[in-house]
Design an enzyme around this catalytic site. Structure first.
Site, short mmCIF file in Angstrom:
data_model
loop_
_atom_site.label_atom_id
_atom_site.label_comp_id
_atom_site.label_asym_id
_atom_site.label_seq_id
_atom_site.Cartn_x
_atom_site.Cartn_y
_atom_site.Cartn_z
N GLU A 100 1.18 -1.21 0.05
CA GLU A 100 -0.27 0.01 -0.07
C GLU A 100 1.19 1.35 0.27
O GLU A 100 1.84 1.40 0.45
CB GLU A 100 -0.59 -0.11 1.72
CG GLU A 100 -1.63 1.48 0.94
CD GLU A 100 -3.17 1.07 2.06
OE1 GLU A 100 -3.64 1.39 2.38
OE2 GLU A 100 -3.83 -0.48 2.18
N CYS A 113 3.91 8.88 1.07
CA CYS A 113 3.67 7.40 2.33
C CYS A 113 3.70 6.19 1.46
O CYS A 113 3.28 5.57 1.10
CB CYS A 113 2.29 7.80 3.39
SG CYS A 113 3.30 6.54 4.59
N CYS A 120 4.28 -6.16 8.12
CA CYS A 120 5.49 -5.57 9.46
C CYS A 120 5.64 -6.85 10.40
O CYS A 120 4.51 -7.44 11.18
CB CYS A 120 4.91 -3.75 10.31
SG CYS A 120 5.47 -3.47 10.88
N CYS A 124 3.13 -3.95 16.69
CA CYS A 124 2.39 -2.94 17.63
C CYS A 124 0.33 -2.64 17.44
O CYS A 124 0.16 -3.20 16.49
CB CYS A 124 2.13 -1.61 17.26
SG CYS A 124 4.27 -1.16 17.02
N CYS A 127 -1.75 -0.40 15.67
CA CYS A 127 -2.00 -0.97 14.35
C CYS A 127 -2.27 -1.67 13.80
O CYS A 127 -2.02 -2.95 13.38
CB CYS A 127 -0.35 -0.34 14.50
SG CYS A 127 0.36 0.19 12.57
N GLY A 167 5.19 -2.12 7.42
CA GLY A 167 6.95 -2.09 7.67
C GLY A 167 7.31 -1.40 8.45
O GLY A 167 6.88 -0.18 8.48
N GLU A 168 8.57 -1.57 8.68
CA GLU A 168 10.07 -1.34 9.97
C GLU A 168 10.85 -1.06 8.80
O GLU A 168 11.38 -1.92 8.86
CB GLU A 168 9.72 -1.88 11.17
CG GLU A 168 11.02 -1.71 11.60
CD GLU A 168 10.98 -0.34 12.57
OE1 GLU A 168 12.05 0.79 11.80
OE2 GLU A 168 10.09 0.54 13.02
N SER A 197 10.73 6.96 9.12
CA SER A 197 10.02 6.41 11.13
C SER A 197 10.72 5.18 11.57
O SER A 197 10.91 4.30 10.18
CB SER A 197 8.86 6.90 10.45
OG SER A 197 7.87 6.15 11.53
N SER A 220 8.73 6.31 16.34
CA SER A 220 7.68 6.26 17.11
C SER A 220 7.61 6.37 18.35
O SER A 220 7.69 4.94 19.14
CB SER A 220 6.75 5.33 16.10
OG SER A 220 6.68 6.49 15.30
N LEU A 221 7.77 6.98 19.26
CA LEU A 221 7.61 6.74 20.66
C LEU A 221 6.50 6.06 21.52
O LEU A 221 5.87 5.08 21.79
CB LEU A 221 7.81 8.20 22.13
CG LEU A 221 9.43 8.29 21.39
CD1 LEU A 221 9.53 9.83 22.90
CD2 LEU A 221 10.34 7.27 22.18
N HIS A 222 5.01 7.26 21.32
CA HIS A 222 3.66 6.58 21.39
C HIS A 222 3.33 6.45 23.22
O HIS A 222 2.36 5.81 23.39
CB HIS A 222 3.83 5.27 21.07
CG HIS A 222 3.76 5.07 19.44
ND1 HIS A 222 3.43 6.17 18.46
CD2 HIS A 222 4.42 4.50 18.21
CE1 HIS A 222 3.58 7.10 17.33
NE2 HIS A 222 3.82 5.55 17.43
N ASN A 296 -5.96 6.75 14.89
CA ASN A 296 -6.87 6.36 13.85
C ASN A 296 -7.77 5.06 13.72
O ASN A 296 -6.61 3.85 14.37
CB ASN A 296 -6.82 6.54 12.45
CG ASN A 296 -5.88 7.87 12.26
OD1 ASN A 296 -6.79 9.16 12.29
ND2 ASN A 296 -4.22 8.33 12.28
N CYS A 339 -2.41 7.01 9.04
CA CYS A 339 -1.36 6.52 10.02
C CYS A 339 -2.08 5.49 10.70
O CYS A 339 -2.73 5.85 11.56
CB CYS A 339 -0.71 7.45 10.87
SG CYS A 339 0.42 6.93 11.76
#
Length: 347
Positions: A100, A113, A120, A124, A127, A167-168, A197, A220-222, A296, A339
């Protein structure tokens, strides 16, 4: 060149992603004069050729003979447009897998993006991408192709690229760095308009620093503490928040580039005033920018987006600590293109 030879070379010898020098060498190996290397380069990166048949300046007989040689382009499997004109693309790769990409237009620029993997491995909790598992890394040309495909569909030059799709990126660092260099040098997108990222993999940020790229690194902390981060990000159990932040400090020292921190806000989970205060302590000593991303929704979990007043209160705590902060309301929400929503599915 026989069709069998072409097929055997299709995996590793696609033309997209090659430099001008490499394309010139290749074209000479095919019995064409060296100056055609520059023509091939221009048709690949500026005109978006999808087949050697498209390159009208080449001899017709040679084009016909080489028609099946792979350039490295995908096909659009599905495309949707959100009310805000964000476009979501499902792209079919040469092996049939689907990834995507998202095109995000504004009045002044077009951002893409891009995905760096099929699926991935990070899983997470909030996600969608990780819910479908991991299949494989993308090659550099499969990343570059996403940008060219969106650019062609919008009929507008891409100005910014963010590696925030499926993905990472740090789990596929070699191919991501190759794609970054080509997007900069061949496609012509400024290095500081390229954002990579990561949720964090031990040692990878330090490895990226050694390239001394002038890109934007977004981490990305989150979460504002280790226990909460482990709840949201399974890989955090093996890579503590303290170690991640230490590696970010090393990155700043080596590159001279600041780090941007991403923080998805989940109502009642990580959006409390005490979380904001903890976050200011985590980022002490950084000259940084924090992107707050209201959650989201995805179907697999029941997290909720915070109310606007809670988002504003969280941002105020950071601002009072002299931390630059912005709230990023994701584009493409209605098309599941925002996201955390990417899953390579039409549903």
């Amino acid at each position: 060149m026989t069709l069998q030879t072409i097929k055997q070379s299709s995996t590793n010898q696609v033309l997209l992603g090659k430099s001008l020098e490499e394309l010139t060498t290749w074209i000479q190996e095919q019995g064409q004069p060296g100056y055609r290397g520059k023509q091939l380069y221009q048709w690949l990166y500026q005109k978006g050729a999808r087949s050697l048949l498209d390159i009208s300046v080449f001899p017709k007989q040679w084009r016909s003979k080489m028609a099946d040689y792979p350039l490295g382009r995908s096909t659009i499997h599905y495309r949707s447009v959100a009310p805000d004109q964000t476009r979501k693309y499902l792209l079919r790769l040469a092996d049939g897998l689907i990834i995507e990409a998202v095109g995000i237009p504004t009045s002044k620029r077009l951002t893409v993006c891009v995905s760096s993997q099929v699926g991935c491995p990070m899983d997470c909790d909030f996600c969608a991408t990780g819910k479908g598992g991991f299949t494989r890394n993308l090659k550099a040309h499969e990343i570059i192709d996403q940008v060219l495909t969106v650019q062609e569909d919008f009929e507008q030059r891409v100005s910014n690229v963010v590696f925030m799709g499926m993905g990472e990126p740090m789990a596929n660092l070699d191919e991501v760095v190759s794609a970054v260099k080509s997007l900069n040098q061949d496609v012509g997108i400024g290095a500081r308009s390229l954002t990579v990222s990561t949720v964090g993999i031990p040692g990878k940020i330090q490895q990226l620093a050694q390239y001394r790229l002038q890109i934007v690194l977004a981490v990305s902390l989150h979460a504002s503490n280790q226990a909460l981060r482990e709840q949201l990000i399974p890989s955090a159990k093996k890579y503590t928040l303290d170690h991640l932040l230490d590696e970010c400090r090393d990155y700043v020292q080596v590159t001279g580039r600041r780090v941007t921190f991403e923080y998805v806000l989940l109502a009642g989970v990580n959006d409390l005033p005490e979380n904001a205060k903890e976050l200011t302590h985590c980022l002490k000593g950084f000259q940084t920018h924090v992107n707050l991303i209201p959650y989201n929704p995805i179907s697999e979990v029941d997290y909720q987006r915070p109310r606007n007043h809670r988002i504003r209160e969280f941002a105020n705590v950071l601002e009072q600590a002299n931390i630059a902060v912005s709230v990023r309301y994701s584009r493409g929400l209605e098309a599941d293109a925002a996201c955390g929503q990417l899953r390579a599915s039409k549903v």
